[in-house]
Motif scaffolding. Structure first.
Motif, short mmCIF file in Angstrom:
data_model
loop_
_atom_site.label_atom_id
_atom_site.label_comp_id
_atom_site.label_asym_id
_atom_site.label_seq_id
_atom_site.Cartn_x
_atom_site.Cartn_y
_atom_site.Cartn_z
N TYR A 76 0.82 -1.21 0.00
CA TYR A 76 0.00 0.00 0.00
C TYR A 76 0.85 1.27 0.00
N PHE A 77 0.37 2.27 -0.72
CA PHE A 77 0.98 3.59 -0.60
C PHE A 77 0.67 4.11 0.79
N PRO A 79 0.25 7.02 3.73
CA PRO A 79 -0.15 8.42 3.86
C PRO A 79 0.87 9.19 4.68
N ALA A 148 4.48 10.17 -3.47
CA ALA A 148 3.95 9.02 -4.20
C ALA A 148 5.03 8.39 -5.08
N VAL A 189 -4.54 9.04 -1.36
CA VAL A 189 -4.03 7.71 -1.03
C VAL A 189 -5.16 6.70 -0.87
N ASN A 193 -5.11 3.36 -3.24
CA ASN A 193 -4.99 2.00 -2.71
C ASN A 193 -6.21 1.14 -3.05
#
Length: 205
Positions: A76-77, A79, A148, A189, A193
């Motif tokens: 996952y990206f 935050p 990102a 985000v 995701n």
């Protein structure tokens, strides 16, 4: 004479009460209801739903993409940090109240910068400010394009996708949060995701 003035004041007060009752008790609620019909998504909290229609969050409130131990999940990206409760708690919205010269904040920033750099295998010089500082509300779902970009390779590797596929999803999740300013677009985000999860699910079928 005094009695007639009293009745005059009473009449003014009654007319004002009736006018404000109609304005604030009838016209204003109907105006708000009308606006809600024009902007249904915003009126219901800008909810995010998956392909099956299940609510996964809101485009206005960030989420922590970490495991039970609080460690960030590689696929996952991530935050920006959050000082709201245990992280993105809408019931505890707020910042850390630490000033820019606070030794505690400076120590936190240095630690976060090292952790972000290690997690994404990039030099600390590439870690942007929003990766190590919390927003004033603690609920911001947006990150900079720079933050990102340093996460793309890590997410691609964890999901078994190409960097080009991940970059395409990043572009889809970009929002022009402040169109009156010349700054770069920001990335949501939560949306990003969710799109990646759906992309992986589609690839598996």
């Amino acid at each position: 004479m005094l009695q007639s003035k009293s009745f005059g004041y009473l009449g003014v007060a009654l007319r004002a009460m009736i006018a404000f009752t109609v304005l604030l008790g009838v016209a204003y609620p109907f105006a708000i209801m009308g606006a809600a019909r024009i902007f249904p998504d915003q009126a219901t909290g800008s909810l995010v739903t998956d392909s099956e229609g299940d609510v996964r969050g809101s485009t206005l409130i960030g989420q922590s993409f970490s495991d039970a131990q609080g460690k960030p999940i590689a696929k996952y990206f991530q935050p920006r940090p959050s000082a709201a409760g245990n992280g993105y708690d809408a019931m505890s919205s707020g910042g850390s109240n630490l000033g820019p010269n606070s030794p505690v904040l400076l120590k936190q920033i240095a630690q976060r910068r090292a952790e972000v750099a290690t997690f994404n295998t990039v030099p600390e010089s590439r870690v942007p400010a929003d990766a190590v500082t919390a927003s004033g509300s603690g609920l911001d779902p947006l990150i900079s394009s720079q933050y990102a970009s340093i996460q793309v390779e890590r997410v691609a590797k964890a999901r078994g996708l190409t960097t080009a596929e991940i970059e395409a999803e990043v572009l889809k999740a970009e929002v022009d949060a402040m169109p009156w300013r010349s700054e770069e677009p920001l990335v949501n985000v939560v949306l990003l995701n969710l799109h990646l999860d759906e992309l992986n699910a589609a690839s598996a079928n």
